[in-house]
Design a protein around this motif. Structure first.
Motif, PDB file in Angstrom:
ATOM      1  N   HIS A  21      52.569  -8.535 -12.652  1.00 26.30           N
ATOM      2  CA  HIS A  21      51.496  -8.059 -11.764  1.00 26.30           C
ATOM      3  C   HIS A  21      51.714  -6.661 -11.208  1.00 26.30           C
ATOM      4  O   HIS A  21      51.175  -6.332 -10.153  1.00 26.30           O
ATOM      5  CB  HIS A  21      51.332  -9.034 -10.581  1.00 26.30           C
ATOM      6  CG  HIS A  21      50.882 -10.405 -10.970  1.00 26.30           C
ATOM      7  ND1 HIS A  21      51.192 -11.535 -10.242  1.00 26.30           N
ATOM      8  CD2 HIS A  21      50.118 -10.822 -12.023  1.00 26.30           C
ATOM      9  CE1 HIS A  21      50.647 -12.600 -10.821  1.00 26.30           C
ATOM     10  NE2 HIS A  21      49.998 -12.198 -11.903  1.00 26.30           N
ATOM     11  N   ASP A  35      51.196  -6.381  -7.361  1.00 25.52           N
ATOM     12  CA  ASP A  35      52.584  -6.509  -6.889  1.00 25.52           C
ATOM     13  C   ASP A  35      53.228  -5.125  -7.058  1.00 25.52           C
ATOM     14  O   ASP A  35      53.989  -4.872  -8.000  1.00 25.52           O
ATOM     15  CB  ASP A  35      53.352  -7.545  -7.707  1.00 25.52           C
ATOM     16  CG  ASP A  35      52.837  -8.959  -7.523  1.00 25.52           C
ATOM     17  OD1 ASP A  35      51.947  -9.183  -6.673  1.00 25.52           O
ATOM     18  OD2 ASP A  35      53.336  -9.848  -8.231  1.00 25.52           O
ATOM     19  N   ARG A  63      46.239  -7.413 -13.285  1.00 24.30           N
ATOM     20  CA  ARG A  63      45.885  -8.833 -13.299  1.00 24.30           C
ATOM     21  C   ARG A  63      44.389  -9.040 -13.118  1.00 24.30           C
ATOM     22  O   ARG A  63      43.871 -10.118 -13.395  1.00 24.30           O
ATOM     23  CB  ARG A  63      46.648  -9.553 -12.195  1.00 24.30           C
ATOM     24  CG  ARG A  63      46.211  -9.133 -10.803  1.00 24.30           C
ATOM     25  CD  ARG A  63      47.131  -9.611  -9.698  1.00 24.30           C
ATOM     26  NE  ARG A  63      47.159 -11.050  -9.561  1.00 24.30           N
ATOM     27  CZ  ARG A  63      47.872 -11.691  -8.623  1.00 24.30           C
ATOM     28  NH1 ARG A  63      48.598 -11.003  -7.761  1.00 24.30           N
ATOM     29  NH2 ARG A  63      47.861 -12.996  -8.551  1.00 24.30           N
ATOM     30  N   HIS A 120      57.894 -10.857  -8.612  1.00 22.38           N
ATOM     31  CA  HIS A 120      56.601 -10.639  -7.948  1.00 22.38           C
ATOM     32  C   HIS A 120      56.814 -10.067  -6.553  1.00 22.38           C
ATOM     33  O   HIS A 120      57.934  -9.998  -6.049  1.00 22.38           O
ATOM     34  CB  HIS A 120      55.866 -11.973  -7.736  1.00 22.38           C
ATOM     35  CG  HIS A 120      55.495 -12.703  -8.978  1.00 22.38           C
ATOM     36  ND1 HIS A 120      54.187 -12.805  -9.400  1.00 22.38           N
ATOM     37  CD2 HIS A 120      56.241 -13.386  -9.874  1.00 22.38           C
ATOM     38  CE1 HIS A 120      54.146 -13.535 -10.511  1.00 22.38           C
ATOM     39  NE2 HIS A 120      55.378 -13.900 -10.819  1.00 22.38           N
ATOM     40  N   SER A 121      55.668  -9.754  -5.902  1.00 20.05           N
ATOM     41  CA  SER A 121      55.693  -9.518  -4.455  1.00 20.05           C
ATOM     42  C   SER A 121      54.429 -10.122  -3.858  1.00 20.05           C
ATOM     43  O   SER A 121      53.480 -10.462  -4.589  1.00 20.05           O
ATOM     44  CB  SER A 121      55.794  -8.024  -4.142  1.00 20.05           C
ATOM     45  OG  SER A 121      54.603  -7.357  -4.500  1.00 20.05           O
TER      46      SER A 121
HETATM   47 ZN   LIG Z   1      52.547 -11.709  -8.603  1.00 19.99          ZN
END
Ligand SMILES: [Zn+2]
Length: 265
Positions: free
Chosen positions: A23, A52, A75, A153-154
């Motif tokens: 992402h 992210d 995304r 991810h974040s």
């Molecule tokens: Zn993510």
């Protein structure tokens, strides 16, 4: 040195970790942009909320040989972390399956793609990405007893409307697990590594699960997987998407934690 020993030391030099970054991209292919119903300014705001940011940089493991599989587009075009089949994907019910039709706030993002357009998006982005991930895992397993996937991810410091977990107290680090592919010893050592570096850690909240290629999913215990989600308040100005001054510092703390548990195969 016996032949067996030299072979073993060569094998140790191969990467045993695959880093998956789904992402981080803000790229919207022109054909996808055309299908979107938002004005430029609203689309930019949606990308700001949903990306992210810089996870491709945060999870660059200098100290650990690792293959990295980074999804090349946003995304909002296609989400590689979703099941391809909407019937299996819980987020599809709210218009955020593999191809989003709704925004994070539940507004209209794009019309449902026609079957041919859907196929073409999956063929262009989703399927090649998953083929790369599967091949990277297979390559590790030819040289190692196991392969550790780190799903990087974040997440925003405050929950977005679409998120299933709306609690306000969010940790610094969320570790996502799979009952089959995340052994307790891996989870415990990862949680301890982050905690002793001063991070508040939660497991499977606000986001649960971690990615495993379909051909290994719930079939092959040699494939280990752990999702690591970093709270964006630690490294980015969430209103602008600009990294905070101590970004590199944070990155080093994360990498030193990963180095503790990342070389287990
Ligand atoms: Zn993510």
């Amino acid at each position: 040195m016996a032949h067996g020993d030299s072979l073993k030391s060569e094998q140790r030099a191969f990467p045993s970790v695959v880093v998956h970054i789904p992402h981080s991209s803000t790229v919207l292919p022109p054909a996808v942009r055309q299908a979107m119903l938002l004005a430029d300014v609203d689309l930019q705001a949606e990308i700001l909320r949903m990306t992210d940011h810089f996870t491709d940089r945060l999870f660059r493991l200098d100290s650990l040989p690792a293959d990295r599989i980074v999804f090349p587009v946003s995304r909002l075009a296609v989400d590689p972390e979703r099941f391809e089949n909407d019937d299996l994907e819980i987020m599809a019910r709210q218009g955020m399956g593999v191809i989003y039709t709704r925004t994070a706030a539940g507004g209209e993002l794009r019309k449902t793609p026609a079957p041919a357009e859907r196929e073409s998006l999956l063929n262009e982005y989703y399927r090649p990405h998953h083929a790369r991930l599967t091949a990277a895992v297979a390559a590790v397993l030819t040289a190692h007893e196991c392969c550790l996937i780190i799903d990087g991810h974040s997440f925003p410091s405050r929950p977005l409307p679409y998120e299933l977990d709306q609690r306000a107290d969010r940790p610094d680090i969320c570790l996502g697990t799979d009952a089959f592919h995340t052994p307790p010893s891996l989870l415990d050592s990862a949680a301890a590594a982050f905690r002793c570096r001063g991070f508040a850690v939660a497991v499977d909240r606000p986001f649960a699960g971690t990615i495993v290629p379909a051909s290994y999913y719930r079939k092959d215990k040699r494939v280990l997987s752990l999702m690591i989600e970093i709270n964006r308040r630690l490294y980015v100005d969430e209103a602008t998407g600009v990294p905070l001054p101590d970004f590199e510092d944070l990155r080093r703390r994360i990498l030193s934690a990963i180095a503790l548990f990342g070389s287990r195969c």
